[in-house]
Motif scaffolding. Sequence first.
Motif, PDB file in Angstrom:
ATOM      1  N   GLU A 155       0.794  -1.017   0.016  1.00 42.32           N
ATOM      2  CA  GLU A 155      -0.066  -0.144  -0.146  1.00 42.32           C
ATOM      3  C   GLU A 155       0.923   1.428   0.097  1.00 42.32           C
ATOM      4  N   GLY A 156       0.618   2.016  -1.112  1.00 39.37           N
ATOM      5  CA  GLY A 156       1.549   3.309  -1.015  1.00 39.37           C
ATOM      6  C   GLY A 156       2.720   3.079  -1.794  1.00 39.37           C
ATOM      7  N   GLY A 157       3.080   2.064  -2.610  1.00 43.86           N
ATOM      8  CA  GLY A 157       4.252   1.728  -3.427  1.00 43.86           C
ATOM      9  C   GLY A 157       4.801   0.689  -3.146  1.00 43.86           C
ATOM     10  N   GLY A 158       6.115   0.420  -3.856  1.00 41.54           N
ATOM     11  CA  GLY A 158       6.846  -0.813  -3.652  1.00 41.54           C
ATOM     12  C   GLY A 158       7.743  -0.877  -2.170  1.00 41.54           C
ATOM     13  N   LEU A 159       8.070  -2.017  -2.000  1.00 43.99           N
ATOM     14  CA  LEU A 159       8.760  -2.347  -0.763  1.00 43.99           C
ATOM     15  C   LEU A 159       9.884  -3.342  -1.103  1.00 43.99           C
ATOM     16  N   THR A 176      12.535  -0.856   3.112  1.00 39.63           N
ATOM     17  CA  THR A 176      12.857   0.602   2.377  1.00 39.63           C
ATOM     18  C   THR A 176      11.859   0.862   1.307  1.00 39.63           C
ATOM     19  N   ALA A 177      11.602   1.806   0.932  1.00 38.10           N
ATOM     20  CA  ALA A 177      10.562   1.910  -0.208  1.00 38.10           C
ATOM     21  C   ALA A 177      11.504   1.900  -1.443  1.00 38.10           C
ATOM     22  N   CYS A 178      10.622   1.435  -2.612  1.00 37.59           N
ATOM     23  CA  CYS A 178      11.283   1.370  -4.053  1.00 37.59           C
ATOM     24  C   CYS A 178      10.091   1.400  -5.202  1.00 37.59           C
ATOM     25  N   ASP A 179      10.857   1.693  -6.123  1.00 41.66           N
ATOM     26  CA  ASP A 179      10.001   1.659  -7.283  1.00 41.66           C
ATOM     27  C   ASP A 179      10.417   0.438  -8.117  1.00 41.66           C
TER      28      ASP A 179
END
Length: 259
Positions: free
Chosen positions: A33-37, A53-56
Amino acid sequence: MTKVSVNRKNLLTLLSSFGTAVGDIRLRAKSAEGGGLLIGSVGYYTHYLRLTTACDIESAGSFAISDINAVRSFLKTGKEDSMTLHQEGEGKMLYLTCGNAKIHLPGTGTVDSHAHVATIEKLLTDAMKDNWAKWGERALSCSASLNSTSTQEVISIHTVLGENPLYTVDFYPSQSEIIVKAGKKSKGRMFVTVPLGNTKGPEQKVTSVFGANFPINLRALPAGELTLYMGEDAPIILLHEGTGACLVVFDCDYEEGWE
């Protein structure tokens, strides 16, 4: 194929937090939720640690990093904020690109630090489904909330006393505190009281004993609010509210306890 873009400094922080004793690692790229991890997990007989950490994500999957030290060194020399990781399969070559710099590392079919992760994560899933009432067959009779800043003095025990084989943790639900103690009468002792919130548990204290890696692993958790679960002679579980990070430190069998 797995391919992601990630902030270079964030990835360096993640990999460095696992410590220098970890030689390899598996990273999993998952949509959240909110993007890639990007999720890194290691599991041993002593502890389990999961950091994120967040990632695309261009293509979800997993990376097998055979030489974590080489990747850390590459990230330290990078100049750009963003970088990419690309691997056709865990046994294939791993490609890392940061600006004009690239590094190619051989993949690995066996990630040693991940050997026990699946078993531990099944126990975590079962514990969560059971509302954190037990770990396997052992009761998790206590729970509480705390801020990571409250653990800093526990981490310092390792610095003050040096290598210490055992850390005794006494949970006092009625007093909303934990007391961590280490050392020997003949060599010096140290006590740290950690204040707790939202405390639940029995009236009497609950005790568990952990090995030398206990304070070192606490240092790996990101700053912020934590939820804690523990039981008599049971693991201690710390969940980070914001990132999904998780630390499980397993209680140890011991012949000589607190003296």
